[in-house]
Design an enzyme around this catalytic site. Structure first.
Site, PDB file in Angstrom:
ATOM      1  N   THR A   1     -58.394 -37.400  -7.687  1.00 27.84           N
ATOM      2  CA  THR A   1     -58.746 -37.959  -6.372  1.00 27.84           C
ATOM      3  C   THR A   1     -60.174 -38.474  -6.340  1.00 27.84           C
ATOM      4  OG1 THR A   1     -59.375 -35.768  -5.533  1.00 27.84           O
ATOM      5  CG2 THR A   1     -57.104 -36.473  -5.153  1.00 27.84           C
TER       6      THR A   1
ATOM      7  N   SER B   1     -61.988 -23.528   3.902  1.00 29.12           N
ATOM      8  CA  SER B   1     -61.485 -24.529   4.841  1.00 29.12           C
ATOM      9  C   SER B   1     -61.253 -23.946   6.222  1.00 29.12           C
ATOM     10  CB  SER B   1     -60.171 -25.111   4.319  1.00 29.12           C
ATOM     11  OG  SER B   1     -59.542 -25.919   5.295  1.00 29.12           O
TER      12      SER B   1
ATOM     13  N   TYR C   1     -51.367 -25.910   2.224  1.00 27.15           N
ATOM     14  CA  TYR C   1     -52.798 -26.087   1.945  1.00 27.15           C
ATOM     15  C   TYR C   1     -53.621 -24.945   2.529  1.00 27.15           C
ATOM     16  CZ  TYR C   1     -57.554 -27.912   2.255  1.00 27.15           C
ATOM     17  OH  TYR C   1     -58.917 -28.053   2.163  1.00 27.15           O
TER      18      TYR C   1
END
Length: 327
Positions: A41, A126, A150
């Protein structure tokens, strides 16, 4: 608090948006920086300003390969672990690869860093870890159930870091990122972040689609605030400040409707027609948290965190960069 200069720092995912900004910053502070990236990515062009610096080393490798982790960690003082497969929708579409990178890869890095006896392992956690917790603002010690694969992987990272700290003595700090934005954030691809994606569409006079009615809110966090938190996490000598997690945010929230209005306002300086681009409202996105707002009291108290950039202040800088680099 020590000054972070003349150290060797490994930045995993260093060719990505956040990682490349960290590479540039810590090189500018007189450190030796090693970037480990497999370019799944990330992009080489994000590192163009690093290649000319003799203190920069790029290792093309994969955190899922333990030997790559060991190679990258030779002589390293600090690890800033940014490598991950982001995106809630991507994890819903492909939970196995997300788990391989975010859990197995994380464990490889943590184990290899422990063996290498690094000074500290700072990792990207996160805000998705808060899951279905409805209380605002989000406080580090109160989380809900994850709403996506995720989110599960990022919570597992925190659990592994805690166990490794207790069992093997490695110092760890997790930074729960809240909707980070800024220069070098990729506007392309199916899983592009909302701000660069909207900017690109607005610059092309393409209508933009907001998921839901636009009243979902986020604690949008400019990249320089994130850099500050990474530096503070490395630098602290306060023993009570390590082996824990911190919200990494500005501590304010804006709706998606607010965001679009700000983007139009700052972009119309360059192109007045952008003010009239159509906004479409689509269905809510599966796995999305309705509202996100961080308490940053813990980071302020234990690390001395003092974020400099609000959403609007960060957008002014970011929009200028997008206009000059992405158009």
């Amino acid at each position: 608090m020590r000054e972070i200069t003349n150290y060797t720092i490994l930045i995993t995912g260093g060719a990505g948006f956040i990682g490349s900004n960290l590479c540039e910053y810590f090189l500018s502070r007189g450190n030796r920086v090693i970037c480990l990236d497999n370019f799944a990515t990330g992009h080489r062009h994000n590192l163009k300003d690093c290649f000319s610096n003799s203190n920069f080393t790029l290792i093309e490798g994969d955190i899922r390969n333990y030997e790559d982790c060991q190679k990258a960690l030779q002589g390293v003082d600090y690890v800033l672990h940014q490598a991950a497969l982001g995106s809630v929708p991507r994890s819903i579409k492909d939970p196995i690869t997300t788990n391989d990178v975010n859990v197995s890869g994380f464990l490889n890095m943590l184990q290899a860093a422990t063996e290498a006896q690094v000074k500290r392992f700072v990792y990207a956690a996160s805000s998705s870890t808060y899951g279905d917790s409805v209380g605002l603002p989000k406080v580090e010690e109160v989380i809900g159930k994850p709403l996506s694969p995720y989110a599960i992987t990022k919570y597992v990272n925190e659990l592994y870091a805690e166990i490794f700290s207790k069992t093997y003595g490695i110092e760890t700090i997790g930074l729960r990122y809240f909707n980070v934005f800024g220069q070098k954030q990729d506007p392309n691809g199916a899983y592009a972040a909302v701000i660069p994606k909207f900017v690109m569409q607005l610059m092309k006079h393409e209508s933009i689609t907001i998921n839901g009615d636009g009243n979902y809110s986020r604690d949008f966090t400019y990249i320089d605030n994130v850099i500050q938190m990474n530096e503070l996490a490395m630098a602290t000598d306060n023993i009570t400040a390590v082996n824990t997690v911190y919200n990494t945010a500005f501590g304010d929230r804006n709706t998606l409707n607010d965001l679009v209005a700000y983007l139009k306002y700052y972009l119309k300086v360059y192109d007045p027609a952008i003010a009239n681009v159509t906004v479409i409202h689509g269905p809510n996105r599966l796995g999305d948290i309705p509202h996100s707002l961080a308490s940053i009291d813990k980071a302020k108290e234990l690390l001395g965190y003092n974020p400099k950039y609000s959403l609007q202040e960060g957008l002014k800088i970011a929009v200028d960069w997008y206009w000059n680099n992405l158009k």
